[in-house]
Motif scaffolding. Structure first.
Motif, mmCIF file in Angstrom:
data_model
loop_
_atom_site.group_PDB
_atom_site.id
_atom_site.type_symbol
_atom_site.label_atom_id
_atom_site.label_comp_id
_atom_site.label_asym_id
_atom_site.label_seq_id
_atom_site.Cartn_x
_atom_site.Cartn_y
_atom_site.Cartn_z
ATOM 1 N N PRO A 176 51.031 60.822 30.299
ATOM 2 C CA PRO A 176 50.202 60.007 31.194
ATOM 3 C C PRO A 176 50.837 59.902 32.552
ATOM 4 O O PRO A 176 52.022 60.151 32.726
ATOM 5 C CB PRO A 176 50.159 58.653 30.479
ATOM 6 N N ALA A 177 50.008 59.497 33.522
ATOM 7 C CA ALA A 177 50.520 59.389 34.886
ATOM 8 C C ALA A 177 51.641 58.371 34.977
ATOM 9 O O ALA A 177 52.562 58.525 35.772
ATOM 10 C CB ALA A 177 49.390 59.014 35.833
ATOM 11 N N LYS A 178 51.584 57.334 34.161
ATOM 12 C CA LYS A 178 52.617 56.302 34.200
ATOM 13 C C LYS A 178 52.700 55.688 32.819
ATOM 14 O O LYS A 178 51.689 55.412 32.193
ATOM 15 C CB LYS A 178 52.242 55.237 35.248
ATOM 16 N N SER B 161 51.845 40.663 38.619
ATOM 17 C CA SER B 161 52.470 41.837 39.234
ATOM 18 C C SER B 161 52.501 41.629 40.742
ATOM 19 O O SER B 161 51.607 41.000 41.310
ATOM 20 C CB SER B 161 51.677 43.099 38.897
ATOM 21 N N THR B 162 53.548 42.169 41.368
ATOM 22 C CA THR B 162 53.660 42.077 42.826
ATOM 23 C C THR B 162 52.867 43.174 43.522
ATOM 24 O O THR B 162 52.693 43.149 44.739
ATOM 25 C CB THR B 162 55.134 42.151 43.247
ATOM 26 N N SER B 163 52.380 44.133 42.758
ATOM 27 C CA SER B 163 51.603 45.235 43.337
ATOM 28 C C SER B 163 50.144 44.826 43.488
ATOM 29 O O SER B 163 49.643 43.966 42.765
ATOM 30 C CB SER B 163 51.700 46.484 42.447
ATOM 31 N N SER B 164 49.470 45.473 44.415
ATOM 32 C CA SER B 164 48.048 45.215 44.589
ATOM 33 C C SER B 164 47.239 46.040 43.596
ATOM 34 O O SER B 164 47.764 46.968 42.961
ATOM 35 C CB SER B 164 47.618 45.571 46.014
ATOM 36 N N LEU B 165 45.955 45.723 43.469
ATOM 37 C CA LEU B 165 45.093 46.489 42.560
ATOM 38 C C LEU B 165 44.973 47.932 43.005
ATOM 39 O O LEU B 165 44.916 48.850 42.161
ATOM 40 C CB LEU B 165 43.700 45.848 42.478
ATOM 41 N N ASP B 166 44.935 48.170 44.303
ATOM 42 C CA ASP B 166 44.839 49.544 44.799
ATOM 43 C C ASP B 166 46.070 50.355 44.390
ATOM 44 O O ASP B 166 45.956 51.515 43.957
ATOM 45 C CB ASP B 166 44.697 49.545 46.319
ATOM 46 N N GLU B 167 47.260 49.755 44.532
ATOM 47 C CA GLU B 167 48.507 50.453 44.165
ATOM 48 C C GLU B 167 48.548 50.744 42.671
ATOM 49 O O GLU B 167 48.895 51.858 42.254
ATOM 50 C CB GLU B 167 49.708 49.592 44.570
ATOM 51 N N SER C 60 45.974 50.925 40.595
ATOM 52 C CA SER C 60 44.899 51.848 40.234
ATOM 53 C C SER C 60 45.298 53.294 40.500
ATOM 54 O O SER C 60 44.965 54.197 39.719
ATOM 55 C CB SER C 60 43.637 51.501 41.019
ATOM 56 N N ASN C 61 46.040 53.550 41.585
ATOM 57 C CA ASN C 61 46.471 54.912 41.921
ATOM 58 C C ASN C 61 47.495 55.448 40.935
ATOM 59 O O ASN C 61 47.644 56.662 40.764
ATOM 60 C CB ASN C 61 47.053 54.945 43.333
ATOM 61 N N GLU C 62 48.243 54.536 40.254
ATOM 62 C CA GLU C 62 49.301 54.956 39.329
ATOM 63 C C GLU C 62 48.805 55.104 37.899
ATOM 64 O O GLU C 62 49.488 55.684 37.063
ATOM 65 C CB GLU C 62 50.437 53.924 39.358
ATOM 66 N N ARG D 36 38.221 51.393 37.793
ATOM 67 C CA ARG D 36 38.182 50.316 38.786
ATOM 68 C C ARG D 36 36.730 49.796 38.853
ATOM 69 O O ARG D 36 35.858 50.383 39.499
ATOM 70 C CB ARG D 36 38.635 50.856 40.149
ATOM 71 N N ALA D 37 36.462 48.693 38.138
ATOM 72 C CA ALA D 37 35.098 48.167 38.035
ATOM 73 C C ALA D 37 34.609 47.624 39.368
ATOM 74 O O ALA D 37 33.462 47.829 39.751
ATOM 75 C CB ALA D 37 35.033 47.088 36.962
ATOM 76 N N ASN D 38 35.488 46.908 40.068
ATOM 77 C CA ASN D 38 35.143 46.339 41.367
ATOM 78 C C ASN D 38 36.434 45.983 42.092
ATOM 79 O O ASN D 38 37.530 46.351 41.632
ATOM 80 C CB ASN D 38 34.226 45.110 41.206
ATOM 81 N N ARG D 39 36.337 45.291 43.183
ATOM 82 C CA ARG D 39 37.527 44.949 43.957
ATOM 83 C C ARG D 39 38.461 44.014 43.201
ATOM 84 O O ARG D 39 39.635 43.909 43.540
ATOM 85 C CB ARG D 39 37.118 44.290 45.283
#
Length: 372
Positions: free
Chosen positions: A260-262, A303-309, A311-313, A321-324
């Motif tokens: 897997p990617a991560k 988590s200290t990471s954002s959803l965008d970060e 989601s990319n991992e 990613r259902a929504n923001r």
């Protein structure tokens, strides 16, 4: 068949309600109209009696011969007894002096022959109507033996300076005929109006009912298509989960599969750092700018990471990613429901306090993701 029975019962209900209500209304209006007619007749008879008495009194002052006066009066009232009302004249002894029917001249007019009691010298229209309907005592009307009499005295007026009395008669047969005609026309109008109301009401019910049924059928058809679409989505979800289960089994058998990617992400649980395995994540969401991670057991960490970060991992075959505000794991999806205007609502396990809504713009992408 059920629809036809419903319309039949509707028609019968309208028919019964309209005609029962109309029947009582018609009786009330007939009584009201008849009383008004009788009131006019009584007032007219009183006025005629007074005018005739005044005229005779004037002649008595000018002419000294009573026979001339009686002859003049007799000529003026002769053959008027066929009308609804007429007058006659008798003296203080009750002997008829003038009468439309010459054969009645000389006969005695006694109080027993009239429904005017000794204590009443007038009768109102309500008493008169009661008498005409039932021939019973009421108000100024009293019972007497001769119920088949053709006319009744309804007003008495003495002629001044003479021994004569003018009596106003009501022709009962003529009045009854007019009352019956009035009832007949009321009944005719009542039946015609009632039938028209029932038919128009039934027609309007059929018209609006048919339009409503058409709209309901269209909605049912649309709902059926949506149910089929959601059933297909849930079927695809089941197949996709089955594929993941197979992949897990292959992994446990040490068969080489693409990594897997991560493998894990670093989260915080109070003051503790937790390395959470990717396959343990149910979903990730953001609330009040804080990123929360809920595992399959329902435990929440941050988590200290954002959803965008994040989601990319993550592996995009297992996460969406259902929504923001939400990242879904395929394992957490329990049901897919239609929501609003071409939107989807996802029920997840473990349950989320925040509704997971997929907009109509991302619904197609979600369906494609499920079909991978």
């Amino acid at each position: 068949m059920k629809k036809d029975r419903l319309y039949l019962f509707t028609f019968l209900s309208l028919f019964i309600v309209v005609y029962i209500c109309g029947y009582f209304s018609m009786n009330y209006l007939v009584g009201l109209s008849t009383e008004q007619f009788l009131k006019i007749q009584i007032e007219s008879s009183k006025r005629e009696a007074k005018e005739m008495a005044n005229l005779i009194s004037y002649q008595a002052q000018q002419i000294n011969d009573p026979k001339v006066i009686i002859n003049n009066v007799q000529k003026s009232i002769e053959k008027t007894d066929m009308q609804t009302g007429f007058i006659c004249m008798f003296d203080q002894t009750g002997k008829e002096v003038c009468h439309p029917n010459p054969q009645r001249i000389g006969a005695m007019t006694l109080p027993d022959e009239s429904y005017i009691s000794k204590t009443h010298n007038e009768v109102n229209s309500e008493d008169f109507y009661t008498y005409l309907k039932n021939r019973t005592e009421g108000g100024g009307v009293r019972n007497f033996s001769n119920s088949k009499i053709d006319s009744e005295i309804i007003y008495l007026y003495p002629v001044k300076n003479t021994e004569w009395i003018i009596a106003s008669h009501a022709n009962l047969k003529s009045i009854n005929d007019q009352v019956q005609n009035l009832k007949f026309y009321f009944i005719l109008v009542y039946i015609a109006t009632g039938t028209l109301i029932v038919l128009l009401s039934f027609f309007m019910i059929r018209l609006f009912g048919s339009r409503y049924e058409q709209k309901l059928e269209q909605k049912n058809e649309s709902l059926f298509n949506e149910v089929l679409s959601l059933s297909k989505l849930n079927y695809d979800l089941t197949n996709y989960k089955s594929k993941l289960d197979v992949a897990e089994k292959v992994k446990t058998q040490n068969i080489l599969i693409p990594p897997p990617a991560k493998k894990r992400i670093l989260t915080h649980l109070k003051s503790e750092l937790v390395a959470l395995e990717i396959h343990q994540i149910a979903y990730i969401f953001m609330e009040n700018t804080i990123t929360y991670v809920k595992d399959v057991n329902g435990k929440i960490s941050t988590s200290t990471s954002s959803l965008d970060e994040i989601s990319n991992e993550l592996d995009n075959t297992s996460f969406f990613r259902a929504n923001r505000q939400f990242i879904l794991s395929i394992k957490s999806i329990d049901k897919i429901l239609k929501y609003g205007n071409n939107q989807l609502k996802i029920e997840v396990s473990p349950k989320s306090e925040i509704d997971v809504i997929i907009s109509k713009n991302k619904a197609a992408e979600f369906k494609t993701w499920l079909n991978k």
